[in-house]
Write an enzyme that holds these catalytic residues in place. Structure first.
Site, PDB file in Angstrom:
ATOM      1  N   ASP A  97       0.844  -1.199   0.000  1.00  0.00           N
ATOM      2  CA  ASP A  97       0.000   0.000   0.000  1.00  0.00           C
ATOM      3  C   ASP A  97       0.877   1.246   0.000  1.00  0.00           C
ATOM      4  O   ASP A  97       2.015   1.237   0.484  1.00  0.00           O
ATOM      5  CB  ASP A  97      -0.967   0.005   1.179  1.00  0.00           C
ATOM      6  CG  ASP A  97      -0.285   0.025   2.535  1.00  0.00           C
ATOM      7  OD1 ASP A  97       0.742  -0.656   2.698  1.00  0.00           O
ATOM      8  OD2 ASP A  97      -0.781   0.721   3.451  1.00  0.00           O
ATOM      9  N   GLU A 120      -0.159  -0.689   5.902  1.00  0.00           N
ATOM     10  CA  GLU A 120       0.942  -0.135   6.700  1.00  0.00           C
ATOM     11  C   GLU A 120       0.891   1.371   6.762  1.00  0.00           C
ATOM     12  O   GLU A 120       1.234   1.969   7.782  1.00  0.00           O
ATOM     13  CB  GLU A 120       2.290  -0.585   6.127  1.00  0.00           C
ATOM     14  CG  GLU A 120       3.474  -0.383   7.056  1.00  0.00           C
ATOM     15  CD  GLU A 120       4.120   1.010   6.954  1.00  0.00           C
ATOM     16  OE1 GLU A 120       4.964   1.336   7.818  1.00  0.00           O
ATOM     17  OE2 GLU A 120       3.793   1.751   5.994  1.00  0.00           O
TER      18      GLU A 120
END
Length: 388
Positions: free
Chosen positions: A73, A143
């Protein structure tokens, strides 16, 4: 193609703005499946948060077991018109690979995958020529935001399946200025809280009928934060407590507020545990309040505990591989903010080594193609030494 540049470009072209996957994990899963890995796509949920896909892939069934961790991500691109190339184009321009995630941290993941595939090809498709050893990947899509449905749950899921890890390399952009200058071997803990001070609301013309919490909270902020928490330790800089906001929720200029509050965050080293740190701050508060001021601290839950991977054979082999490829002996550092290494450290020793972080989260995030090649070689060197 399974070279680092090709993998990185494919990943960048997936606009996986957290918590979206946008096909990024599929890029990795396809490459690893083809190399003989057993892959598991695991989705985690939590009320009030988005469901997030994660990937665990392993080849080999024996030790020693090294795992490469990371996240696919990325943060939003921001104003895409400000980029010189498309934020998710994966374009190579003037020797640089451009795109959101090029540095943080799709480039690092691509290098680790490319290095592992090269290592396996050189060893008959196995981590070690004699058939022993294991290599795995722990990749999350959560994250950059809340980090609730990502690495912390993936590790627990793996442990419940009987998976154990001996060592981990997290490919976060650890280097400050030049590839090879820094390995992260630890991180300070993080603890947030809110200080509340009670007052009595009233009209400013009649202060004797009220109790103003603003002067009191000002004194308490100084009392809590003025004296250093410590002076550092052998492997960490000094802990620091920073107040980040002060508010009374009062829009009227003729009303004495009934309560004041101030938010703060502490970054703490291995002189403290979470419990001892809270006790230290509470003691300072109680002393400053005396019998007159009514105040309290509400602590936020925290899973960001201090950790350090102490120098030893694992850090030594990483330093050796880095020095061979880059010509630099890296500093073993514990500086910087938090990362998923804080979760991994509860399961095995972990180091962080990836690309140079200067352009991460910026417009025109980019990485020199030569750095992708060198980082791949560093990871190859780590694997060769690890299984040698």
């Amino acid at each position: 193609m399974t070279d680092a540049l090709s993998i990185a470009r494919d990943l960048i072209r997936c606009p996986s703005v957290t918590p979206a996957d946008a096909g990024a994990l599929g890029v990795l899963e396809n490459a690893l499946n083809a190399a003989g890995f057993t892959c598991h796509r695991v989705t985690f949920s939590e009320p009030g948060t988005a469901d997030v896909d994660n990937l665990y892939a392993r080849i080999g069934s024996e030790g020693p077991h090294i795992t490469f961790a990371g996240h696919t991500d990325v943060v939003p691109a921001g104003d895409e018109s400000a980029w010189s190339v498309g934020a998710f184009s994966g374009e190579v321009k003037d020797g640089f690979l451009h795109g959101r995630g090029a540095v943080d941290m799709k480039g690092g993941i691509a290098c680790s995958v490319a290095a592992v595939l090269e290592h396996l090809a050189a060893n008959g498709g196995k981590p070690r020529g004699d058939g022993t050893g294991s290599i795995s990947f722990l990749i999350t899509g959560d994250e950059e935001d809340v980090s609730i449905n990502g690495t912390i749950k993936l590790l627990k899921w793996a442990a419940e399946r009987g998976e154990t890890f001996d060592h981990c390399v997290l490919g976060e952009p650890s280097n400050v200025e030049t590839l090879g200058d820094t390995i992260k071997v630890g991180r300070r803990g993080s603890q947030s809280g809110t200080l509340y001070v009670d007052g009595v609301q009233g009209h400013v013309a009649y202060p004797h009928r009220a109790s103003n919490p603003v002067p009191d909270i000002s004194r308490l902020i100084v009392a809590i934060s003025d004296e250093p928490l410590d002076h550092g330790s052998a492997q960490f800089q000094a802990s620091n407590l920073e107040f980040t906001s002060v508010d009374v929720g009062n829009k009227a200029n003729n009303v004495i507020p009934g309560e004041a509050r101030a938010k703060f965050n502490i970054r703490y080293n291995d002189n403290h545990t979470q419990a001892s740190l809270r006790e230290l701050v509470e003691t300072r508060l109680a002393k400053a309040c005396g019998n007159r001021i009514k105040a309290r601290i509400v602590w936020e839950p925290s899973n960001s505990n201090v950790f350090v991977t102490k120098p030893g054979p694992f850090t030594d082999l990483a330093v050796s591989a880095i020095e061979e490829i880059t010509g630099r002996k890296p500093e073993l550092s514990t500086s910087g903010g938090t990362s998923d290494a804080r979760f991994i450290s509860s399961y095995c020793p972990v180091i962080e080594f990836g690309l140079v972080g200067q352009t991460m989260h910026q417009v025109d995030e980019r990485v020199p193609v030569k750095d992708l090649e060198k980082l791949t070689q560093v990871y190859r060197g780590i694997l060769t030494r690890y299984f040698g």
